[in-house]
Design a protein around this motif. Sequence first.
Motif, mmCIF file in Angstrom:
data_model
loop_
_atom_site.group_PDB
_atom_site.id
_atom_site.type_symbol
_atom_site.label_atom_id
_atom_site.label_comp_id
_atom_site.label_asym_id
_atom_site.label_seq_id
_atom_site.Cartn_x
_atom_site.Cartn_y
_atom_site.Cartn_z
ATOM 1 N N VAL A 168 0.821 -1.220 0.000
ATOM 2 C CA VAL A 168 0.000 0.000 0.000
ATOM 3 C C VAL A 168 0.854 1.268 0.000
ATOM 4 C CG1 VAL A 168 -1.640 1.360 1.358
ATOM 5 C CG2 VAL A 168 -2.074 -1.074 0.936
ATOM 6 N N PRO A 169 1.853 1.416 0.883
ATOM 7 C CA PRO A 169 2.657 2.652 0.849
ATOM 8 C C PRO A 169 3.360 2.881 -0.484
ATOM 9 C CG PRO A 169 3.026 1.467 2.899
ATOM 10 C CD PRO A 169 2.262 0.536 1.998
ATOM 11 N N THR A 170 3.853 1.811 -1.087
ATOM 12 C CA THR A 170 4.538 1.938 -2.378
ATOM 13 C C THR A 170 3.580 2.437 -3.448
ATOM 14 O OG1 THR A 170 6.097 0.171 -1.845
ATOM 15 C CG2 THR A 170 5.776 0.668 -4.173
ATOM 16 N N TYR A 171 2.399 1.864 -3.503
ATOM 17 C CA TYR A 171 1.415 2.253 -4.518
ATOM 18 C C TYR A 171 0.960 3.694 -4.328
ATOM 19 C CZ TYR A 171 0.599 -2.095 -7.102
ATOM 20 O OH TYR A 171 0.724 -3.178 -7.937
ATOM 21 N N ILE A 172 0.644 4.067 -3.079
ATOM 22 C CA ILE A 172 0.157 5.422 -2.841
ATOM 23 C C ILE A 172 1.247 6.451 -3.122
ATOM 24 C CG2 ILE A 172 -0.694 7.008 -1.072
ATOM 25 C CD1 ILE A 172 -2.267 4.724 0.136
ATOM 26 N N SER A 173 2.474 6.147 -2.761
ATOM 27 C CA SER A 173 3.593 7.052 -3.068
ATOM 28 C C SER A 173 3.723 7.253 -4.572
ATOM 29 C CB SER A 173 4.902 6.507 -2.496
ATOM 30 O OG SER A 173 4.851 6.419 -1.093
ATOM 31 N N ALA A 174 3.634 6.171 -5.317
ATOM 32 C CA ALA A 174 3.733 6.259 -6.773
ATOM 33 C C ALA A 174 2.594 7.077 -7.350
ATOM 34 C CB ALA A 174 3.736 4.853 -7.373
ATOM 35 N N GLN A 175 1.401 6.881 -6.832
ATOM 36 C CA GLN A 175 0.237 7.627 -7.322
ATOM 37 C C GLN A 175 0.374 9.123 -7.062
ATOM 38 O OE1 GLN A 175 -2.556 5.395 -5.047
ATOM 39 N NE2 GLN A 175 -2.325 3.580 -6.338
ATOM 40 N N MET A 176 0.898 9.477 -5.896
ATOM 41 C CA MET A 176 1.098 10.889 -5.580
ATOM 42 C C MET A 176 2.158 11.513 -6.495
ATOM 43 S SD MET A 176 -0.836 12.271 -3.319
ATOM 44 C CE MET A 176 0.191 13.695 -2.918
ATOM 45 N N ILE A 177 3.248 10.802 -6.707
ATOM 46 C CA ILE A 177 4.298 11.311 -7.597
ATOM 47 C C ILE A 177 3.748 11.480 -9.016
ATOM 48 C CG2 ILE A 177 6.499 10.740 -8.699
ATOM 49 C CD1 ILE A 177 7.258 9.325 -6.036
ATOM 50 N N GLY A 178 3.035 10.481 -9.496
ATOM 51 C CA GLY A 178 2.459 10.560 -10.833
ATOM 52 C C GLY A 178 1.477 11.702 -10.978
ATOM 53 N N ALA A 179 0.644 11.915 -9.953
ATOM 54 C CA ALA A 179 -0.331 13.004 -10.011
ATOM 55 C C ALA A 179 0.355 14.359 -10.057
ATOM 56 C CB ALA A 179 -1.265 12.928 -8.805
ATOM 57 N N MET A 180 1.415 14.511 -9.296
ATOM 58 C CA MET A 180 2.142 15.775 -9.293
ATOM 59 C C MET A 180 2.848 16.013 -10.633
ATOM 60 S SD MET A 180 3.588 15.665 -5.363
ATOM 61 C CE MET A 180 4.350 17.295 -5.397
ATOM 62 N N LEU A 181 3.434 14.967 -11.186
ATOM 63 C CA LEU A 181 4.069 15.092 -12.505
ATOM 64 C C LEU A 181 3.043 15.451 -13.575
ATOM 65 C CD1 LEU A 181 6.533 12.059 -12.474
ATOM 66 C CD2 LEU A 181 7.149 14.486 -12.411
ATOM 67 N N GLY A 182 1.897 14.796 -13.531
ATOM 68 C CA GLY A 182 0.852 15.084 -14.505
ATOM 69 C C GLY A 182 0.374 16.520 -14.411
ATOM 70 N N ALA A 183 0.214 17.013 -13.170
ATOM 71 C CA ALA A 183 -0.232 18.396 -12.981
ATOM 72 C C ALA A 183 0.808 19.383 -13.501
ATOM 73 C CB ALA A 183 -0.512 18.645 -11.504
#
Length: 243
Positions: free
Chosen positions: A82-97
């Motif tokens: 779970v921590p790995t997935y959520i960290s990746a999702q946050m990084i991806g969302a910030m990059l996309g923005a």
Amino acid sequence: MTPFIAEVIGTMLLILLGNGVVANVVLKDTKGNNSGWIVITTAWALAVFVGVTVAGPISGAHLNPAVTLGLAIAGKFSWDLVPTYISAQMIGAMLGAFLVWLFNKDHFAITEDEGAKLACFSTGPAIRKPLSNLISETIGTFVLVFVIFHFADPSINLNNDPTAKIGLGTVGALPVTLLVWAIGLSLGGTTGYAINPARDLGPRIMHSILPVKGSSDWSYAWIPIIGPILGAAIAAILHGILS
């Protein structure tokens, strides 16, 4: 490609195309200016299609902390991941923005409406009533996660394999595309259907960092975080009771 990288790239594409359509509709002098809600909901659904297509075979394409937590609560995904997935999702969302801002930089510069510019990053309520807004996000995410449970590949014995890669990508991208489109059209008008904590929080952080004028509306930011988590938890518990 690892699950972490897949979640980063998949979420980045989701936000680039999803927030990208908002920018195309609301920013001044774009080709898509004022093209409306149908355009936004359709493109957001297609953004999900793109993200799931890329990440699905590798990570299960959760692309959403609410999905990851819902699957973990239901015992269908390892808590260790779970921590790995959520960290990746946050990084991806910030990059996309960031890419949305870079792509539309000239249009951000000539747009005076600060609310419109914030909408290209994060969600906001049509009528600001915190309890009602929280209920909207909870119900929308409940529908998302509860239906996703029923998308799972029946060939996978989920109860006996908590590390199985399941999620948005388990039966292909099209069913989830239609699901997100339906949620946007039917349930998105009150809060903009964040239904994804990373989708809202990551871009909101970028809005506060990037040279975009206006408030990031942090007083509202807890609702698209807590609401989706509540909705996912309720979906997971109900699914467990009924299965």
